[in-house]
Scaffold this motif. Structure first.
Motif, PDB file in Angstrom:
ATOM      1  N   SER A  78       0.810  -1.222   0.000  1.00  0.00           N
ATOM      2  CA  SER A  78       0.000   0.000   0.000  1.00  0.00           C
ATOM      3  C   SER A  78       0.844   1.273   0.000  1.00  0.00           C
ATOM      4  N   MET A  79       2.148   1.144   0.277  1.00  0.00           N
ATOM      5  CA  MET A  79       3.012   2.324   0.285  1.00  0.00           C
ATOM      6  C   MET A  79       4.459   1.880   0.096  1.00  0.00           C
ATOM      7  N   SER A 175      -0.056  10.860   4.648  1.00  0.00           N
ATOM      8  CA  SER A 175       0.153   9.859   3.594  1.00  0.00           C
ATOM      9  C   SER A 175       0.647   8.518   4.129  1.00  0.00           C
ATOM     10  N   ARG A 177       0.226   4.987   6.642  1.00  0.00           N
ATOM     11  CA  ARG A 177      -0.812   3.972   6.768  1.00  0.00           C
ATOM     12  C   ARG A 177      -0.935   3.497   8.207  1.00  0.00           C
ATOM     13  N   GLU A 208      -8.992   2.608   3.125  1.00  0.00           N
ATOM     14  CA  GLU A 208      -8.548   2.012   1.862  1.00  0.00           C
ATOM     15  C   GLU A 208      -9.049   0.582   1.701  1.00  0.00           C
ATOM     16  N   ARG A 229      -5.486   5.324   5.318  1.00  0.00           N
ATOM     17  CA  ARG A 229      -4.472   6.275   4.825  1.00  0.00           C
ATOM     18  C   ARG A 229      -4.671   7.609   5.512  1.00  0.00           C
TER      19      ARG A 229
END
Length: 230
Positions: A78-79, A175, A177, A208, A229
């Motif tokens: 996810s990041m 930004s 998680r 998300e 997020r």
């Protein structure tokens, strides 16, 4: 197989998220019954302190517990995770931290309220720092301290209240998680869904994913995986 909802961050239905029908559980061990039925934090910590030496073997080898692996997978997909700082909230003996380390994440802080669990986590040598903290209280850490926060296996029965998610969000940088699990019967019995939706509506943390996954395979239980997020 999991049931999964991927939510558009700019849209949220008025109706609540779907609730899976409860299932009959399989066998629970004596130690697990003590955890689920603990009537106070001090009683719960006593159980964990006594269990700490056998914790990893019981969960991963006997009970089929795979939530740490999935949580880290959700984080890394996810990041970007290069050079990030992660808070492992409710770190226990370090099962999540071990998987974070295997994915090249080295700046890991762990917090837990059980001294016995923290001793086991320290022995693994994977945490930058380990702190004894009660997740049901305000955490003595500055806002925006971490790029990501994980909290796996902590939101169950007498463990930690849903409102603790607010603190996890506070500690996460923009930004970043927040990835956590909630045992499904605890999700249904509390206001967890309201807590998550409120964060989304107020744009403090956008939903998300919410996934329904196996939790303790030996007993047939399930849990919600939530990815927010900030």
């Amino acid at each position: 197989m999991c049931e999964c909802w991927v939510v558009n961050p700019d849209w949220l239905p008025i109706d609540r998220l779907p609730i899976q029908r409860s299932r009959t559980l399989g066998e629970q061990t004596e130690i697990h019954e003590k955890i689920l039925n603990a009537s106070s934090t001090s009683e719960l910590m006593g159980v964990y302190n006594q269990w700490s030496d056998a914790y990893d073997e019981d969960l991963t080898e006997r009970w089929g517990y795979t939530s740490p692996q999935l949580a880290v997978h959700l984080l890394t997909t996810s990041m970007q995770t290069k050079s990030i700082a992660v808070l492992d909230a409710g770190c226990g003996t370090g099962l999540v931290g071990s998987h974070l380390k295997r994915h090249g994440i080295n700046d890991i802080t762990g917090i837990d309220y059980s001294p016995g669990m923290l001793e086991q986590a320290k022995a693994k040598g994977i945490y930058r720092s380990l702190l004894m903290m009660d997740l049901n209280k305000p955490l003595d850490l500055p806002a925006n301290s971490f790029d990501a926060v994980t909290c796996v296996g902590t939101f169950t029965s007498a463990h930690v209240k849903p409102e603790a998610v607010n603190e996890l969000v506070r500690l996460t940088r923009p930004s970043g998680r927040v990835i956590f699990t909630v045992r499904d019967d605890y999700w249904e019995a509390t206001n967890f869904v309201d807590q998550v939706i409120a964060l989304h509506v107020q744009k403090e943390a956008l939903i998300e994913q919410i996934r329904l996954e196996p939790y303790i395979r030996s007993e047939g239980s399930e849990c919600r995986f939530v990815v927010l997020r900030v």
